[in-house]
Design an enzyme around this catalytic site. Structure first.
Site, PDB file in Angstrom:
ATOM      1  N   HIS A 108      61.269 -43.684 -68.284  1.00 47.18           N
ATOM      2  CA  HIS A 108      61.292 -42.849 -69.513  1.00 47.18           C
ATOM      3  C   HIS A 108      60.704 -42.145 -69.796  1.00 47.18           C
ATOM      4  CE1 HIS A 108      60.634 -43.745 -74.023  1.00 47.18           C
ATOM      5  NE2 HIS A 108      59.235 -43.140 -73.480  1.00 47.18           N
ATOM      6  N   GLU A 173      61.823 -36.109 -63.511  1.00 39.83           N
ATOM      7  CA  GLU A 173      62.971 -37.857 -63.511  1.00 39.83           C
ATOM      8  C   GLU A 173      63.613 -38.200 -61.835  1.00 39.83           C
ATOM      9  OE1 GLU A 173      65.689 -39.805 -66.166  1.00 39.83           O
ATOM     10  OE2 GLU A 173      63.847 -39.250 -67.414  1.00 39.83           O
TER      11      GLU A 173
HETATM   12  C1  GRF Z   1      67.060 -41.139 -68.680  1.00 39.24           C
HETATM   13  O1  GRF Z   1      66.789 -39.938 -69.336  1.00 39.24           O
HETATM   14  C2  GRF Z   1      65.637 -42.064 -68.580  1.00 39.24           C
HETATM   15  O2  GRF Z   1      64.603 -41.848 -68.585  1.00 39.24           O
HETATM   16  C3  GRF Z   1      66.731 -43.293 -69.763  1.00 39.24           C
HETATM   17  O3  GRF Z   1      67.668 -42.933 -69.993  1.00 39.24           O
HETATM   18  C4  GRF Z   1      68.035 -42.022 -69.042  1.00 39.24           C
HETATM   19  C5  GRF Z   1      68.823 -42.643 -68.716  1.00 39.24           C
HETATM   20  O4  GRF Z   1      69.861 -40.546 -67.796  1.00 39.24           O
HETATM   21  N1  GRF Z   1      65.258 -44.698 -69.524  1.00 39.24           N
HETATM   22  P1  GRF Z   1      70.927 -41.049 -66.269  1.00 39.24           P
HETATM   23  O5  GRF Z   1      71.741 -42.182 -67.094  1.00 39.24           O
HETATM   24  O6  GRF Z   1      69.806 -41.199 -65.406  1.00 39.24           O
HETATM   25  O7  GRF Z   1      71.082 -40.170 -66.703  1.00 39.24           O
END
Ligand code: GRF
Length: 199
Positions: A108, A173
């Site tokens: 998230h 992330e």
């Molecule tokens: C990310 O920002 C994640 O936090 C959210 O959805 C987005 C997915 O991005 N759950 P990606 O498809 O991995 O580029």
């Protein structure tokens, strides 16, 4: 261990996981990438990495549980031990959560329990917090609610826009998601109520 990654969109987190597996940082195999969107760029990323893909259109199913049953059938066939939600824009049914209890992880883009839902970056920016950042958590039957595995603080700058903040949150992330998966695969995560201890 075999992992399945579920995606709906760009798949930049999927890419980070693919790279981490390739480097040997995550000692596991991505057995399947599942998408509910045939146009997801994540599917091209999976194909480039020679990973099997499965596209399921929710409209072809009676409801959420039927859709999830079909996913679970494929996951079982592959012997998947961990399900990773990487930008999968659907709520999992109680059936799915029961079948894969404590074996589903989500990322998230905000520091939970703040800014749940699909606009974690925009909501944090509009609220005016000075610090935000991504959360990796186990998935339970409530939205963005399960036990927290890892979080990383990202400073919000005065001149941030959604785009600039998103870029810095994504960077983190792409670090903490592979790390959380690695810890799970190595059997180092212990869930004690809401707390996840790292051994
Ligand atoms: C990310 O920002 C994640 O936090 C959210 O959805 C987005 C997915 O991005 N759950 P990606 O498809 O991995 O580029």
């Amino acid at each position: 261990m075999k992992i399945a990654v579920l995606c709906s969109g760009n798949g930049s987190n999927l890419q980070a996981i693919i790279d981490a597996v390739k480097k040997g940082y995550i000692p596991a195999e991505i057995a399947l990438v599942v998408s509910d969107n045939k146009d997801a760029f994540a599917l091209s990323r999976a194909k480039s990495a020679k990973i099997e893909t499965l596209v399921l259109n929710p409209k072809d199913f009676k409801g959420r549980e039927d859709f999830d049953k079909e996913i679970v059938r494929h996951l079982r066939k592959k012997g998947v031990g961990l399900v990773v939600l990487a930008g999968f824009m659907r709520l999992m049914s109680p059936y799915f959560i029961k079948e894969y209890k404590d074996r589903v992880m989500n990322i998230h883009p905000a520091l939970l329990p703040s800014f749940k839902g699909t606009c974690g970056i925009k909501d944090a920016l509009e609220y005016g917090v000075k610090v935000t950042g991504p959360t990796v958590h186990f998935v339970d039957d409530k939205l963005d609610h399960g036990a927290i595995i890892l979080q990383k603080a990202v400073e919000v700058k005065d001149d941030d826009t959604e785009e600039t903040l998103l870029e810095r949150v994504h960077k983190e992330e792409h670090r903490i998601f592979p790390e959380a998966i690695k810890l799970f695969v190595e059997g180092r995560l212990k869930i004690e109520g809401r707390r996840v201890r790292i051994g």
